[in-house]
Design a protein around this motif. Sequence first.
Motif, short mmCIF file in Angstrom:
data_model
loop_
_atom_site.label_atom_id
_atom_site.label_comp_id
_atom_site.label_asym_id
_atom_site.label_seq_id
_atom_site.Cartn_x
_atom_site.Cartn_y
_atom_site.Cartn_z
N PHE A 53 7.30 -9.85 -3.34
CA PHE A 53 6.87 -10.23 -4.69
C PHE A 53 5.77 -11.29 -4.65
O PHE A 53 4.97 -11.39 -5.58
CB PHE A 53 8.07 -10.69 -5.53
N GLY A 54 5.73 -12.07 -3.59
CA GLY A 54 4.63 -13.02 -3.43
C GLY A 54 3.30 -12.27 -3.29
O GLY A 54 2.30 -12.62 -3.92
N ILE A 55 3.33 -11.22 -2.47
CA ILE A 55 2.10 -10.43 -2.29
C ILE A 55 1.75 -9.73 -3.60
O ILE A 55 0.59 -9.69 -4.01
CB ILE A 55 2.29 -9.42 -1.12
N LEU A 56 2.78 -9.23 -4.30
CA LEU A 56 2.53 -8.59 -5.60
C LEU A 56 1.94 -9.61 -6.58
O LEU A 56 0.99 -9.31 -7.32
CB LEU A 56 3.84 -8.02 -6.15
N GLY A 57 2.47 -10.84 -6.57
CA GLY A 57 1.95 -11.88 -7.45
C GLY A 57 0.48 -12.17 -7.14
O GLY A 57 -0.33 -12.34 -8.05
N TYR A 58 0.15 -12.20 -5.83
CA TYR A 58 -1.25 -12.41 -5.44
C TYR A 58 -2.12 -11.27 -5.98
O TYR A 58 -3.19 -11.50 -6.54
CB TYR A 58 -1.36 -12.50 -3.91
N LEU A 59 -1.63 -10.02 -5.80
CA LEU A 59 -2.41 -8.86 -6.27
C LEU A 59 -2.57 -8.90 -7.79
O LEU A 59 -3.63 -8.54 -8.32
CB LEU A 59 -1.73 -7.55 -5.84
N PHE A 60 -1.53 -9.36 -8.46
CA PHE A 60 -1.63 -9.50 -9.92
C PHE A 60 -2.77 -10.45 -10.28
O PHE A 60 -3.56 -10.18 -11.15
CB PHE A 60 -0.29 -10.04 -10.47
N GLU A 61 -2.81 -11.61 -9.61
CA GLU A 61 -3.88 -12.58 -9.86
C GLU A 61 -5.24 -11.97 -9.57
O GLU A 61 -6.18 -12.11 -10.32
CB GLU A 61 -3.69 -13.81 -8.97
N LYS A 62 -5.30 -11.27 -8.45
CA LYS A 62 -6.56 -10.70 -7.97
C LYS A 62 -7.11 -9.69 -8.97
O LYS A 62 -8.30 -9.65 -9.24
CB LYS A 62 -6.27 -10.02 -6.62
N PHE A 63 -6.21 -8.85 -9.50
CA PHE A 63 -6.67 -7.81 -10.42
C PHE A 63 -6.42 -8.18 -11.88
O PHE A 63 -6.41 -7.31 -12.75
CB PHE A 63 -6.00 -6.47 -10.07
#
Lengths: 183, 504
Positions: free
Chosen positions: B423-433
Motif C-alpha cells: 500500500f505504500g507503493i500504491l500510495g506513491y503511485l497515487f501521488e505520482k498519477f
Amino acid sequence: MLNRLLRAAPYIVLQLAAMYFYQLAGHIEYPATPGRIGPDFWPKSILVLLGGVCIYEIIKNLLIGETFTAAGLLEKLMKDSGANEGEEKLRSYPMLLVGGILLTVVYVATIDKLGFFLATIAYLALFMVIGRYRRWGVIAISSVLGSLALVFIFMKVVYVSLPLGTEPFSAVSLWLLAIMGVH
Amino acid sequence: MEALIHLGNGFLQVLQPANLLVLFIGLVLGMLVAVLPGLTLVMGVVLALPFTYTMELLPAIILLTAMYVSGTYGGAFTAILFRIPGEPIDVPLLWDGYTMGRKGQPAKALGWTLFAALGGGLITTTVMVLASAPVATFALTFSSPEYFAIIIFGLTSVVSLGGGSITNAAISLMLGLMIATVGVDSIYGAERFAFGVPFLQDGIEYLLVMVGAYGLGEVFTRLEKGFAGDGTPADTDRSISTEFPTLAEMLKLKMTFLRSSLVGIIVGIIPGAGATVASFVAYGVEGQYGKRGKELGTGIAEGIVAPQTAATSSVGGAMIPLLTMGIPGSGATAIILGAFLLHGMQPGPQVFVTSGPFVYAVFASIFLGIIGMCILGFFAIKPLVKVLELPEAVVSAFVVLFCFIGAFAARNNLSDLYVITGFGILGYLFEKFSFPIAPMVLGVILGPLAESSFMTMMVSNGNDWTVLMGRPVSATVMVMAVVALVYPIQRQLRERTRRNGTKQ
C-alpha cells in the motif's frame, strides 16, 4: 499520440483490472436464495462504476485528446492560490526511490531472520544514506540509539512482541532483552 | 442542564493525572507533526495509533483528538515566521501572517493566530457539546435507507471536495470500496477475492491501508524528490515572542471571527472537507464579505483570524458526524474512528445512550486540549520551531519504522508488513498519477457499513432501491449527494466554456 497513451495508461490498467475482478465476482460461491441479491452484487456494482469512469477517461485522454478535468474543491482552491507552484519544478531522483523501496522490501523479508534490533539498525542507517544524508556520526548514533529506544518502548513499555530473529542473530536480541529486564 | 452535569463529570475524568499526561503528550505531538518537514497531521495521527492499542479507550481517544486539535494550529508558527507552511491548512496564513511578520510584527501575527485558534476552538467545542446529543437523538430514527444515503453523501462529498480531479477521486474511492470487499462476506459467509490466501480471507485491515498509503506512500514520494539534506534552512535562533491583540482590536474583528467560526463548523460537518478546505473557504469568504476584504494579502489581521479560526472550528464540526453517526468527516477523524473500532466501540446514534459519560469526557478533553494548545503555543513556540532543523532523511527513516511497528503490533503478523509495503507503493503511485488517497481510505473504512446498509435495505424492501427516494430524509440526502457530485463538474464546465468564449 505517445503523450495521449501515457495519460490514458493508468486508466487502461485499472479498466483491465476491473474486468478481471468482475469476472472473478461472477464465480463467488454462496448459498443462493431466490429473489435475494447475493454477495457478488455489491462488488459487481462498484466494478461497473469503476469501469465506467475508466472508459470515460480512456476516451477523453486517448481518443479525443481532451485535457480538461473537473477538480475537487480542495484541488481548485490550492491551484487558484498558487500554493503548489514550483512543486513540478522540483528535481526527481527515481533511483533513490527504487533503492528505498528495495531496501524496505529486503527489511521486511529479513526481519524475521535477523530480529528487529539488528535489522532495524541496518535499515535506519541505509535509509538515511539512500536519502542523501551524509553525516556519518549522526547516522551511526541515531540508528543504534533509535533501534535501542524502539525495542525498549515497544517491548518493555507498550508490550509489543517484536521479532527476535533466528540463531545466531536471536542471541543478540535475547541478550538485549535480558539487559532491559524484558522476560 | 443534564449535559452540563455530564460535561462536569467529563472534566473530572480528564483531569486525572494519567489522562492529563496523555492530553499533554497528544498536544505536543500534534504540534510537532504539524511543524516537522515530511510529516502531515493525518500521518502523525496514523503513527500514534499503534501506541493506543494497549491503552484504555478514553486515553486513546484523548491522545488522538489532542493531536488533531493541535495539528491545526502548530503549522501556523512556521508559516508566519519562516514562510514554511507545516500543513496545507496553513497556506492562507502565508499571505497575511507572513506579510505581517515581514512588516516587523511577527509577534502580533502570532498573537492573532493564538486568539483565532482559542476562540474558534472554544466556540466549536460549545457547538459540538450542544448539537451532538440532539443530532444523535434524531439519528436514532434512521434505518438502513437513511444510513445508506448518508454514507453515499459522505463518499460523494469526499470525491467532490477533496484534492485531485473528481474522476480520479471517484476511482480512488471505488478502489477503497473494493478493498473492503476482500475476505469473507458478513451476510452469506462467502469468500471474495481472497485467492485462498489465509491472511486475505480475514480481510484487509483498514489500518494497513491507512498506514501504508498515508505513511509509507508519503515517504516514498518525498524520497523521489530528494529529502532536504540537513533540515530546512531557517533562522530558528531569532527572538520569537507572541503579542496579544488588545480587547478593542479583537472587538473590531468580531464579525470576521463569527463568520469564520460558522464556516469552519459547517465545513467540518460535511464529510470529506476538513480543516484545509475550511481555512481556504473562510479566507475567501472574508475577501468577499469582510469590511477590509480588498486589503487581504497585505498583512492585515483579518487574513490571519479567518483561516485559523475556521481551521480550528472545523475540528468540532467533524467530531459531530463521527460521534453521532459513526461517519468520519476528514482523514484524521477516519483514524479516530479506527481507534474506536479497534477498542470495540462503534460510534453512532446509540453512543449517548450506551456511553454518554465517555462522550462527554471526550468533549471535555477537547475543551482542555484547546486551552492547553494555546498555552503550549505561547510558551513553547521556540523549541517547537527548532524541530525544523531535524534532517528529513532521519525523520523519514523513523516514520517508516513507526509505520511497520504500528502495522505489526495490530495482529503480530509479519505478512502485514508486506501488505503495508504494497500500500505504500500504491500510495506513491497515487501521488505520482494525481489520485487522492483520502477517498480510498474512507472507502475502505465506510465500505462494509455501506454494503451492510445497502443489503439490509434491499432485503427488507424486496430488492426495491427506489425506497431511498420514498423516505424524506434519505431522499433529501440522496439529492444532496447528487448535487455534491454534479454541481462542481457543471460549474467548472461552464467556467471553461466562458473562458473559451472570451478567448475567441
